[in-house]
Design a protein around this motif. Structure first.
Motif, PDB file in Angstrom:
ATOM      1  N   LEU A 168       2.875  -0.599   0.047  1.00 19.89           N
ATOM      2  CA  LEU A 168       2.985  -1.986  -0.404  1.00 19.89           C
ATOM      3  C   LEU A 168       1.887  -2.332  -1.403  1.00 19.89           C
ATOM      4  O   LEU A 168       2.120  -3.063  -2.367  1.00 19.89           O
ATOM      5  N   GLU A 169       0.701  -1.785  -1.177  1.00 21.58           N
ATOM      6  CA  GLU A 169      -0.432  -2.067  -2.056  1.00 21.58           C
ATOM      7  C   GLU A 169      -0.256  -1.435  -3.430  1.00 21.58           C
ATOM      8  O   GLU A 169      -0.535  -2.063  -4.454  1.00 21.58           O
ATOM      9  N   THR A 170       0.205  -0.195  -3.460  1.00 18.61           N
ATOM     10  CA  THR A 170       0.303   0.519  -4.738  1.00 18.61           C
ATOM     11  C   THR A 170       1.647   0.331  -5.424  1.00 18.61           C
ATOM     12  O   THR A 170       1.755   0.542  -6.632  1.00 18.61           O
ATOM     13  N   GLY A 171       2.668  -0.026  -4.650  1.00 18.75           N
ATOM     14  CA  GLY A 171       4.002  -0.150  -5.223  1.00 18.75           C
ATOM     15  C   GLY A 171       4.645   1.200  -5.501  1.00 18.75           C
ATOM     16  O   GLY A 171       5.624   1.293  -6.230  1.00 18.75           O
ATOM     17  N   ALA A 172       4.091   2.272  -4.923  1.00 17.11           N
ATOM     18  CA  ALA A 172       4.634   3.613  -5.143  1.00 17.11           C
ATOM     19  C   ALA A 172       5.122   4.181  -3.819  1.00 17.11           C
ATOM     20  O   ALA A 172       4.558   3.920  -2.763  1.00 17.11           O
ATOM     21  N   GLY A 173       6.196   4.949  -3.893  1.00 16.18           N
ATOM     22  CA  GLY A 173       6.738   5.572  -2.696  1.00 16.18           C
ATOM     23  C   GLY A 173       7.685   6.692  -3.067  1.00 16.18           C
ATOM     24  O   GLY A 173       7.879   7.010  -4.243  1.00 16.18           O
ATOM     25  N   LYS A 202       6.892   7.603  -6.749  1.00 15.89           N
ATOM     26  CA  LYS A 202       7.301   6.868  -7.948  1.00 15.89           C
ATOM     27  C   LYS A 202       7.072   5.391  -7.711  1.00 15.89           C
ATOM     28  O   LYS A 202       7.090   4.909  -6.580  1.00 15.89           O
ATOM     29  N   ARG A 203       6.894   4.672  -8.782  1.00 15.31           N
ATOM     30  CA  ARG A 203       6.772   3.207  -8.674  1.00 15.31           C
ATOM     31  C   ARG A 203       8.118   2.649  -8.294  1.00 15.31           C
ATOM     32  O   ARG A 203       9.133   2.962  -8.892  1.00 15.31           O
ATOM     33  N   TRP A 204       8.155   1.842  -7.277  1.00 14.11           N
ATOM     34  CA  TRP A 204       9.411   1.242  -6.839  1.00 14.11           C
ATOM     35  C   TRP A 204       9.402  -0.261  -7.010  1.00 14.11           C
ATOM     36  O   TRP A 204      10.400  -0.926  -6.820  1.00 14.11           O
ATOM     37  N   ARG A 205       8.244  -0.794  -7.381  1.00 16.93           N
ATOM     38  CA  ARG A 205       8.167  -2.221  -7.693  1.00 16.93           C
ATOM     39  C   ARG A 205       7.062  -2.449  -8.703  1.00 16.93           C
ATOM     40  O   ARG A 205       6.147  -1.668  -8.828  1.00 16.93           O
ATOM     41  N   GLU A 206       7.174  -3.510  -9.367  1.00 16.16           N
ATOM     42  CA  GLU A 206       6.155  -3.844 -10.403  1.00 16.16           C
ATOM     43  C   GLU A 206       5.238  -4.923  -9.922  1.00 16.16           C
ATOM     44  O   GLU A 206       5.365  -5.713  -9.137  1.00 16.16           O
TER      45      GLU A 206
END
Length: 94
Positions: free
Chosen positions: A60-65, A90-94
């Motif tokens: 949630l903090e990095t937006g990567a998963g 990979k980034r899943w949110r900006e």
């Protein structure tokens, strides 16, 4: 070593005694082993949950998963004995 009293229902006491005897040990030793096993399992379970919560917070903090379809394919190939390439985050949110 400290002493603790356990009040066991008669049916459980009898089951423990029977199993301990069949295992070639005392009821006391049987119960100690059972408690130690349960404690170890619970510690492992808690560590697993703590790691999962930490990873989710980091995600949630990095937006990567990891993409689930890529991870599922990776796990299937590993379970089949293969040596797949580990999926990349990979980034899943900006």
């Amino acid at each position: 070593m400290s002493t603790t009293t356990l009040r066991l229902p008669p049916d459980l006491r009898d089951r423990v005694s029977r199993l301990a005897q069949r295992s070639g040990t005392t009821a006391h030793s049987f119960m100690l082993d059972a408690i130690a096993e349960r404690v170890a399992n619970e510690e492992l379970r808690q560590a697993f949950l703590d790691e999962g919560n930490a990873r989710f917070a980091r995600m949630l903090e990095t937006g990567a998963g990891l993409d689930w379809s890529e991870m599922r394919d990776y796990l299937r190939e590993r379970a089949a004995g293969g040596s797949p390439i580990t999926p990349k985050a990979k980034r899943w949110r900006e």
